[in-house]
Design a protein around this motif. Structure first.
Motif, mmCIF file in Angstrom:
data_model
loop_
_atom_site.group_PDB
_atom_site.id
_atom_site.type_symbol
_atom_site.label_atom_id
_atom_site.label_comp_id
_atom_site.label_asym_id
_atom_site.label_seq_id
_atom_site.Cartn_x
_atom_site.Cartn_y
_atom_site.Cartn_z
ATOM 1 N N PRO A 117 -15.801 6.869 4.373
ATOM 2 C CA PRO A 117 -15.393 5.676 5.120
ATOM 3 C C PRO A 117 -13.884 5.609 5.310
ATOM 4 N N LEU A 118 -13.476 5.057 6.449
ATOM 5 C CA LEU A 118 -12.057 4.910 6.740
ATOM 6 C C LEU A 118 -11.376 4.009 5.721
ATOM 7 N N SER A 119 -12.102 3.077 5.143
ATOM 8 C CA SER A 119 -11.512 2.168 4.164
ATOM 9 C C SER A 119 -10.968 2.929 2.958
ATOM 10 N N ALA A 120 -11.732 3.882 2.450
ATOM 11 C CA ALA A 120 -11.281 4.677 1.306
ATOM 12 C C ALA A 120 -10.120 5.584 1.693
ATOM 13 N N VAL A 121 -10.198 6.161 2.888
ATOM 14 C CA VAL A 121 -9.118 7.021 3.371
ATOM 15 C C VAL A 121 -7.833 6.214 3.528
ATOM 16 N N MET A 122 -7.937 4.986 4.061
ATOM 17 C CA MET A 122 -6.747 4.145 4.215
ATOM 18 C C MET A 122 -6.145 3.795 2.862
ATOM 19 N N ALA A 123 -6.989 3.521 1.876
ATOM 20 C CA ALA A 123 -6.492 3.244 0.530
ATOM 21 C C ALA A 123 -5.710 4.431 -0.007
ATOM 22 N N PHE A 124 -6.240 5.611 0.237
ATOM 23 C CA PHE A 124 -5.573 6.838 -0.216
ATOM 24 C C PHE A 124 -4.257 7.057 0.512
ATOM 25 N N TRP A 125 -4.277 6.887 1.836
ATOM 26 C CA TRP A 125 -3.087 7.128 2.641
ATOM 27 C C TRP A 125 -1.947 6.169 2.299
ATOM 28 N N LEU A 126 -2.264 4.922 2.044
ATOM 29 C CA LEU A 126 -1.215 3.942 1.767
ATOM 30 C C LEU A 126 -0.570 4.162 0.398
ATOM 31 N N SER A 127 -1.370 4.555 -0.580
ATOM 32 C CA SER A 127 -0.821 4.728 -1.920
ATOM 33 C C SER A 127 -0.202 6.105 -2.143
ATOM 34 N N SER A 128 -0.669 7.102 -1.379
ATOM 35 C CA SER A 128 -0.275 8.486 -1.672
ATOM 36 C C SER A 128 1.207 8.806 -1.489
ATOM 37 N N PRO A 129 1.929 8.229 -0.504
ATOM 38 C CA PRO A 129 3.342 8.612 -0.378
ATOM 39 C C PRO A 129 4.263 7.937 -1.393
ATOM 40 N N LEU A 130 3.754 6.992 -2.157
ATOM 41 C CA LEU A 130 4.621 6.105 -2.925
ATOM 42 C C LEU A 130 4.888 6.558 -4.348
ATOM 43 N N MET A 131 3.936 7.233 -4.969
ATOM 44 C CA MET A 131 4.144 7.567 -6.374
ATOM 45 C C MET A 131 3.346 8.798 -6.743
ATOM 46 N N ASP A 132 3.885 9.564 -7.672
ATOM 47 C CA ASP A 132 3.226 10.693 -8.299
ATOM 48 C C ASP A 132 3.956 10.951 -9.605
ATOM 49 N N PRO A 133 3.501 11.857 -10.452
ATOM 50 C CA PRO A 133 4.182 12.073 -11.733
ATOM 51 C C PRO A 133 5.655 12.445 -11.587
ATOM 52 N N ALA A 134 5.984 13.278 -10.604
ATOM 53 C CA ALA A 134 7.383 13.660 -10.404
ATOM 54 C C ALA A 134 8.218 12.462 -9.976
ATOM 55 N N MET A 135 7.706 11.682 -9.036
ATOM 56 C CA MET A 135 8.413 10.499 -8.573
ATOM 57 C C MET A 135 8.604 9.493 -9.702
ATOM 58 N N PHE A 136 7.580 9.335 -10.533
ATOM 59 C CA PHE A 136 7.682 8.391 -11.644
ATOM 60 C C PHE A 136 8.791 8.801 -12.604
ATOM 61 N N ALA A 137 8.836 10.086 -12.939
ATOM 62 C CA ALA A 137 9.839 10.565 -13.883
ATOM 63 C C ALA A 137 11.254 10.359 -13.355
ATOM 64 N N ILE A 138 11.479 10.692 -12.091
ATOM 65 C CA ILE A 138 12.817 10.573 -11.509
ATOM 66 C C ILE A 138 13.197 9.102 -11.320
ATOM 67 N N THR A 139 12.237 8.273 -10.899
ATOM 68 C CA THR A 139 12.502 6.852 -10.728
ATOM 69 C C THR A 139 12.819 6.193 -12.063
ATOM 70 N N ALA A 140 12.053 6.533 -13.096
ATOM 71 C CA ALA A 140 12.291 5.966 -14.424
ATOM 72 C C ALA A 140 13.654 6.380 -14.960
ATOM 73 N N GLY A 141 14.036 7.635 -14.711
ATOM 74 C CA GLY A 141 15.317 8.109 -15.208
ATOM 75 C C GLY A 141 16.505 7.497 -14.501
ATOM 76 N N THR A 142 16.335 7.076 -13.259
ATOM 77 C CA THR A 142 17.453 6.544 -12.471
ATOM 78 C C THR A 142 17.442 5.020 -12.392
ATOM 79 N N LEU A 143 16.282 4.439 -12.130
ATOM 80 C CA LEU A 143 16.184 2.996 -11.904
ATOM 81 C C LEU A 143 15.556 2.249 -13.073
ATOM 82 N N GLY A 144 15.082 2.978 -14.061
ATOM 83 C CA GLY A 144 14.488 2.337 -15.222
ATOM 84 C C GLY A 144 12.967 2.425 -15.218
#
Length: 349
Positions: A117-144
């Protein structure tokens, strides 16, 4: 799942990397107009890069491990079962997994072809560019860590918001017949970007002990090197830009435009987030500089959310598959989510 693993796209002849060009040109231009600022800028950028190095190393090894084990095949499980369950799992998978949006275009295309369903795909698409383990580590190290955790929660929440909105409006003109007729092609060419098919989209074995197979060891090595170059160049460029922002952009102007409370700075940050966004990693030092100059916490969160969803790699992933009206809905849901996330974080921080 931010824009993390990027291999060079095969092309005829030699292709210039604009990021490295900018890294070279910035000191040269600065040497012409403000020669006294060249060395302080370089020192600032290298010091900041070294400070972030442990987080970069963790990010590189984590992504390489997950890539070499074939963990991206676990994404398919988010798109099986009842629709509500699919939306929840897709939002979680998008916000927590380490693979960029454009890498999974063939994967998503195949899922849509077999009836996801497009609903599940949209959920994936909206959340996918925003965070991942690498992004979390760098964001935590710089912004807290607090900011990183809040952004992760916002990523998953926006995915849920978008998924359930599409589910509620699935029978309307906006979301009926959402797909383009032309087949989609991936926008990058790393090992995870092979063309998927309806037959094999749920296939694939995960091997957590990847070192027992030569091809997986090669994938680990190649992925680690690609991410070292990718993160290194973008963060170095970002820290150079941060140094210039701190030196030449008046702090009182930033505080006046993006500081203070209320919805105004948050709304403005969401609007300017897209054109000002380099990519998710380069944005972190930029936001750190803006916060130091007076940007409000809520505006900072709104900026990174709206900019992350609308940045070119993420937007291309959606545009490649759906019709313009669905793409417009994707952007609209992202902006609404960014404003809500900014208001929430501004009230908490």
């Amino acid at each position: 799942m931010a824009d993390t693993t990027h291999s060079p796209t095969p092309a005829k002849g030699w292709k210039i990397d604009k990021a490295w060009v900018a890294i070279v040109l910035i000191p040269l231009v600065l040497a012409v107009f403000e020669p006294a600022e060249v060395w302080p800028m370089i020192t600032f950028a290298l010091t900041a890069l070294m400070h972030t190095a442990p987080f970069i190393l963790f990010a590189i090894l984590a992504v390489a491990y997950l890539k070499s084990t074939g963990a991206e095949n676990l994404l398919a499980r988010a798109f099986a079962g009842r629709e509500v369950r699919m939306i929840v799992l897709a939002a979680l998978a998008g916000g927590l997994s380490p693979f960029c949006s454009c890498e999974v275009i063939p994967f998503i295309a195949a899922l849509l072809a077999v009836g996801a369903p497009l609903s599940a795909v949209m959920a994936f698409w909206l959340s996918s560019p925003l965070m991942d383990p690498a992004m979390f580590a760098i964001t935590a190290g710089t912004l807290g860590t607090g900011f990183a955790v809040a952004k992760t929660i916002a990523a998953v929440s926006i995915g849920l918001f978008g998924g359930f909105t599409v589910k509620a409006m699935a029978k309307t003109v906006l979301f009926s017949d959402p797909l383009k007729n032309t087949p989609a092609k991936a926008c990058c060419a790393s090992s995870g970007c092979g063309a998927g098919s309806a037959a094999d989209v749920y296939a694939g074995e995960v091997k957590w002990r990847f070192w027992q197979q030569a091809d997986r060891r090669t994938t680990f090595r190649d992925t680690a090197f690609e991410n070292l170059m990718f993160l290194g160049k973008w963060l170095l460029l970002a820290y150079m830009i941060e140094a210039l922002m701190l030196r030449f952009i008046p702090a009182d102007m930033v505080a006046q435009v993006l500081g203070g409370s209320g919805i105004g700075p948050i709304l403005l940050a969401a609007i300017v987030g897209a054109p000002a966004y380099l990519n998710g990693y380069a944005a972190v030092p930029m936001v750190a500089a803006l916060l130091e100059q007076g940007m409000s916490n809520g505006a900072a969160m709104s900026f990174v959310i709206a900019g992350g969803v609308s940045c070119i790699p993420a937007a291309v992933a959606v545009w490649a598959l759906v019709k313009p009206r669905v793409f417009a809905a994707y952007l609209g849901l992202a902006v609404i989510g960014a404003i809500v996330a900014g208001l929430s974080w501004g009230a908490i921080a």
